[in-house]
Structures are given as C-alpha cells and as structure tokens.
Scaffold this motif. Structure first.
Motif, PDB file in Angstrom:
ATOM      1  N   ASN A  84       0.860  -1.184   0.000  1.00 43.89           N
ATOM      2  CA  ASN A  84       0.000   0.000   0.000  1.00 43.89           C
ATOM      3  C   ASN A  84       0.894   1.231   0.000  1.00 43.89           C
ATOM      4  O   ASN A  84       1.495   1.570   1.023  1.00 43.89           O
ATOM      5  CB  ASN A  84      -0.876   0.027   1.258  1.00 43.89           C
ATOM      6  CG  ASN A  84      -1.991  -0.977   1.243  1.00 43.89           C
ATOM      7  OD1 ASN A  84      -2.779  -1.018   0.303  1.00 43.89           O
ATOM      8  ND2 ASN A  84      -2.078  -1.802   2.285  1.00 43.89           N
ATOM      9  N   VAL A  94      -6.204   2.525   1.768  1.00 45.09           N
ATOM     10  CA  VAL A  94      -5.447   1.410   2.357  1.00 45.09           C
ATOM     11  C   VAL A  94      -6.399   0.342   2.897  1.00 45.09           C
ATOM     12  O   VAL A  94      -6.183  -0.858   2.713  1.00 45.09           O
ATOM     13  CB  VAL A  94      -4.519   1.938   3.471  1.00 45.09           C
ATOM     14  CG1 VAL A  94      -3.906   0.791   4.259  1.00 45.09           C
ATOM     15  CG2 VAL A  94      -3.427   2.821   2.882  1.00 45.09           C
ATOM     16  N   THR A 135       2.787  -1.634   4.164  1.00 45.14           N
ATOM     17  CA  THR A 135       2.122  -0.349   3.972  1.00 45.14           C
ATOM     18  C   THR A 135       3.109   0.784   4.219  1.00 45.14           C
ATOM     19  O   THR A 135       3.754   0.840   5.270  1.00 45.14           O
ATOM     20  CB  THR A 135       0.913  -0.208   4.909  1.00 45.14           C
ATOM     21  OG1 THR A 135      -0.013  -1.266   4.636  1.00 45.14           O
ATOM     22  CG2 THR A 135       0.214   1.131   4.701  1.00 45.14           C
TER      23      THR A 135
END
Length: 281
Positions: free
Chosen positions: A89, A118, A138
C-alpha cells in the motif's frame, strides 16, 4: 498459473512507488504496478526498461478510492496468475494547511486516499494473502507517528493507518500473513511537487498563520533539499517483502529513526511539541 511470487504495488507512477516496483522486480518478484492514471506510466516503464526488468512489471489501473476498481484489479491478478503473495500500500497524497482555513472537506478527501484507500486494498487482498501466507506492507510516514505543523489532515490519515495496521498485525499473523509498516522521512521525490502547492498564494491567504507558515515552509524546503532518494526509501520495502521475518515497523533512514524515536520516548508530549514548535517559531 504462475509459480513466481506476485506483488501488487499501488501508486507506482512516481517516487517511492515507482522505485519500489523496479527494485522488487530486480529482486525477482513479478510486480503488478498499479496507478490511478495509466497515462502517467511512462517514467515507470522507462525505469523498468533501463533496469532490465520490464518483463517482470505488469501495469494495471487501480484507484484506491473506488472499491469497484480495487476489486476488479485484484480479480484480474487472480485470474491471470492464480495467486497474490504480497501487497504494498503506497498510494497517497499530501495536504498543507490548517483546519480553520481548509475546512473539513479537504480532510475527508485526504482520509479517502491515505486511509480508506489502504483499508479497501487490504480488505480485498487479505483472503488471497491468507491463502499464500503472504505479506502486507504499507508505506506510512514519520508523519504517522509525529504530528507536524500544517500537515494536520495528512498526519491524521497516516496516524489512522498506523493504528489500523498495528491492530491488524497480530490478527493477520494468526493466519500466516505478515504485516509491516514502512516509515519514510523526507524523500526527494515528486511527492512534494505533485501536490501543486503555490507557496506565495498559500502564504498570502494564511492570514494570522502567515508567519508560522513561512517558517514551516522554509524549514521543510531545507529538509527536502537533503532528503534521501526514492530508491533509498524503497529498499526497506523490498527487504520487508523478501526477509524471512521483517519487523513490524521499519524506518527508511537514520533521520527517520531519530525522528520517530523522539515520539516513542516522549510520554508527556513535551519533546515533540518543543521540536515541532521550533519549526513555526
């Protein structure tokens, strides 16, 4: 069906996302490089060609703010490859200003891109990462740990992402999915210039906040002039994708580690307030 490890990366048209896509391909992964506007893929494709990894990079449209786009993209990956081993992400957008003058609508838009995007990608990917025992990486920010002047909306969204991932990580681990957050500091990428910020106009409209904003802008421009490169920031992302047991939280530079460390050791908030207060004095 593919026997290669398949990684989907969001926001790959420039900056860290572009560098991570190329570096992941260099590490031997098959990269599904996604972006909202595929007409902006030229720099990525050129970089992949120059690195000799164009055959391992596949371009797809994905708008993280549109659930149908997220679902369609992941469905295509599964149909074509039969697996999804990792997701990065990375897509995000900045916003400079203070709430009194911005109003709440820009805050909602920042949350849609930086947080709910996300959430959407993670929701759609988790069943397939569970099936492969995969990785969820992420890209947050040091701004997801330390609140920064005139970055209220951006930091709020990144704080939310950090809380989401920190909460999800132990749950995901029970099903074999490893969760990592990567926290860059200042990165010399198009992230700043792509925001289209007109500094003189911003200062002219700042009213009582103009002196503080001027100090913040001067400090920030100086910080970014000595920033790490996108490739340097992308290296820990690839490490998180390939290491046997990556850490949950990874900073991308010594500066980022020092900055985040100030907050994590600051129980009453005085150290952070003294530090960031100096940026606007």
């Amino acid at each position: 069906m593919s026997t290669e490890r398949i990684v989907l990366i969001t926001g790959t048209s420039s900056g860290i996302g572009l560098a991570a896509a190329v570096a992941a391909a260099e590490a031997g992964l098959h990269v599904v490089a996604t972006m909202r506007d595929t007409a902006k893929a030229g720099p990525l494709l050129a970089a992949a060609e120059q690195a000799g990894v164009a055959a391992r990079i596949q371009l797809k449209h994905l708008d993280v703010t549109e659930p149908a786009s997220v679902d369609a993209c992941i469905a295509e990956v599964l149909a074509e490859h039969g697996r999804l081993d990792a997701v990065v992400n990375n897509a995000g957008a900045g916003l400079v200003g203070t709430v009194e003058q911005l109003g709440t609508d820009p805050f909602r838009r920042a949350m849609e891109v930086n947080y709910f995007g996300v959430v959407e990608v993670t929701r759609a990917a988790m069943p397939h990462l569970r099936a492969s025992g995969g990785r969820l990486v992420t890209v947050t920010s040091v701004g997801g740990v330390v609140g920064q002047p005139f970055n209220e909306a951006y930091c709020a969204a990144k704080f939310a992402v950090e809380g989401f991932m920190e909460s999800l990580a132990p749950v995901a681990a029970t099903t074999g999915v490893h969760v990592t957050v990567v926290e860059p500091g200042a990165v010399a990428s198009e992230f700043i210039t792509s925001q289209g910020i007109d500094v003189p106009a911003l200062l002219a409209a700042a009213g009582p906040y103009a002196p503080a904003l001027k100090s913040y802008v001067e400090r920030t421009l100086a910080a970014f002039s000595a920033a790490q490169t996108s490739a340097e920031a992308a290296a820990p992302i690839v490490a998180a994708l390939t290491a046997e047991r990556p850490a949950f939280r990874i900073q991308t530079s010594d500066q980022a580690r020092q900055f985040v460390g100030t907050k994590l050791a600051d129980l009453d908030g005085s150290a952070v307030q003294a530090m960031t207060g100096g940026w606007v004095a």
